[in-house]
Design an enzyme around this catalytic site. Structure first.
Site, mmCIF file in Angstrom:
data_model
loop_
_atom_site.group_PDB
_atom_site.id
_atom_site.type_symbol
_atom_site.label_atom_id
_atom_site.label_comp_id
_atom_site.label_asym_id
_atom_site.label_seq_id
_atom_site.Cartn_x
_atom_site.Cartn_y
_atom_site.Cartn_z
ATOM 1 N N THR A 186 70.186 46.504 27.516
ATOM 2 C CA THR A 186 70.187 45.581 28.482
ATOM 3 C C THR A 186 70.945 45.883 29.792
ATOM 4 O OG1 THR A 186 70.713 44.037 26.432
ATOM 5 C CG2 THR A 186 71.298 43.153 28.710
ATOM 6 N N LYS A 189 65.954 31.673 19.657
ATOM 7 C CA LYS A 189 67.410 32.112 19.321
ATOM 8 C C LYS A 189 68.144 31.355 18.208
ATOM 9 C CE LYS A 189 70.241 34.392 22.245
ATOM 10 N NZ LYS A 189 69.969 35.324 23.266
#
Ligand code: NAD
Length: 422
Positions: free
Chosen positions: A186, A102
């Protein structure tokens, strides 16, 4: 507790359940590499501002590091570490061949002009030029980062290499190698998970009240999907305010469309005033929104929204986590005791990274699929892994998060051992 403490508490609980090899646990408790750097940006007024940037590469036992980049004023290393760890669990939980990573920049992108944002993004990419790439680490969008930002990353990296490298980043615009369906993936993945629960619990969408916290890519698309499936959307929020329906019927299609179009909830009655009270809806605080009388609470904003302080006041029967880390471990315990079903982030929001994986596969093959194909493949992955995790939950009488972690840890342990790391 900090997001990283929360993440490691969740890891410990699931590791105990599956009796994870202690050596594997030690490996999974720490990031493989942390990149921390400063990014000088020439601002439009001629002055230079320096921003803090991060990329945490947690684990690559199962494949290249993979995970989004967040641009947010409160982003720090601890948050990026937690998000990077959760990506490791998430990719393993849905069985896609990636590790976890990330990135982030501590910045309020709303205060930058488009040209400043572009220079910041290109600076971020240059700082990581030796550390990202289709075989190494593949970034993607997260909070306040967009397909356009992914396009700049792809362009800057390609310029450095001297040839087009679309597979360095996912969530790109379609015109430069993005995947059909990535924009809504998502929410779509979360919706498939919800559909499985709806079947198991014999829920009638028309009698089901839904509240959505966060109205960006994840939340707005989820509200839209739920609305069109017949659910009543009775409350929504963004970083500025929360708005609830006063009619008892739920927001109508006009309001839902307007919210999506405006990319926020504040504008829905054209008053642009947080104190206004229109005929059909009213503004409340973000805190109160989470405690509303509803059936399903969709969390699609940031970490640590449900904590030990407010968990007792949550009235929803199901919590769907599209955000990463929105429920703290102490809150999880309280919710489990209250019989609230939490559909955890590491499965419920994995639709995004799964379609990112499809985008990367298409980039490497230079052959592109239709949206129909993408969603068929996504549904199969979401449903199969939902089923496997649900069996673990039932067998061990544990909460669903621990079950999904257990599924992921089994896969990670096998990969780590196969590589001879433990
Ligand atoms: P986004 O930038 O598109 O939207 C974020 C939204 O959250 C905005 O509407 C913003 O106003 C709202 N928000 C911020 N702070 C808030 C607060 N305190 N209360 C209520 N709303 C608030 O971001 P996104 O991509 O939708 O990401 C949202 C969450 O979903 C994040 O936790 C992210 O990590 C997670 N997620 C996103 C993806 C993806 O593909 N975009 C994938 C997996 C997980």
């Amino acid at each position: 507790m900090s997001p990283l403490q929360n993440a490691l508490t969740q890891l410990k609980k699931a590791a105990d359940l599956v009796k994870l090899d202690p050596a594997v646990l030690e490996i999974l408790k720490k990031p493989k590499k942390i990149h921390q750097f400063s990014i000088p940006v020439k601002m439009d007024n001629g002055q230079t501002k320096v921003f803090d940037g991060y990329r945490v590469q947690w684990n690559d036992a199962r494949g290249p590091f993979k995970g989004g980049i967040r641009f947010h004023p409160k982003t720090d290393l601890n948050e990026v570490e937690a998000l990077s760890f959760w990506m490791t669990i998430k990719c393993a939980a849905v069985g896609i061949p990636y590790g976890g990573g990330k990135g982030g920049v501590t910045v309020d992108p709303k205060k930058l002009s488009t040209t400043e944002l572009e220079r910041l993004t290109r600076g971020y990419t240059r700082a990581l030029k030796n550390d990202i790439g289709p075989e190494k680490d593949i970034p993607a969008p997260d909070v306040y980062t967009t397909p356009q930002i992914m396009g700049w990353i792809m362009d800057e990296f390609s310029k450095i290499k001297g040839y087009n490298v679309p597979g360095v980043v996912t969530g790109k615009p379609l015109e430069i190698g993005g995947s059909a369906g990535r924009g809504t993936a998502t929410a779509q993945g979360g919706f498939y998970v919800l559909e499985e629960i709806v079947k198991k619990m014999k829920i009638d969408p028309k009698k089901t009240k839904v509240v959505v916290q966060g109205f960006g890519n994840a939340g707005a698309n989820m509200a839209d999907l739920c609305f069109h499936a017949g659910y009543k959307i009775i409350g929504v929020s963004d970083s500025q305010t929360a708005v609830i329906d006063k009619t008892g019927k739920g927001f109508d299609s006009h309001v839902i469309a307007k919210m999506k179009e405006k990319k926020g909830v504040v504008d829905i009655c054209d008053c642009d005033d947080l104190k206004c009270s229109c005929k059909d809806h009213i503004h409340i605080t973000n805190e109160k929104l989470l405690e509303m009388d509803c059936d399903i609470l969709v969390l699609a904003a940031l970490e640590n929204q449900i904590t030990k302080k407010n968990a007792g006041r949550v009235k929803a029967k199901i919590i769907l986590e599209l955000a990463n880390g929105p429920t703290a471990p102490e809150a999880d315990e309280k919710l489990f005791k209250k019989n609230v079903l939490v559909l955890p982030d590491v499965l419920a929001n994995a639709g995004g990274v799964t379609v990112s994986y499809f985008e990367w596969v298409q980039n490497l093959a230079n052959y592109y699929w239709s949206e129909k194909e993408v969603f068929e493949k996504l549904k199969k992955i979401m449903v199969e892994n939902f089923d496997e995790a649900w069996k673990i939950k039932e067998k061990n009488k544990t909460d669903f998060r621990t079950a999904v972690f257990a599924l992921a840890l089994g896969r990670l342990e096998k990969a780590i051992k196969a590589r001879g790391w433990a």
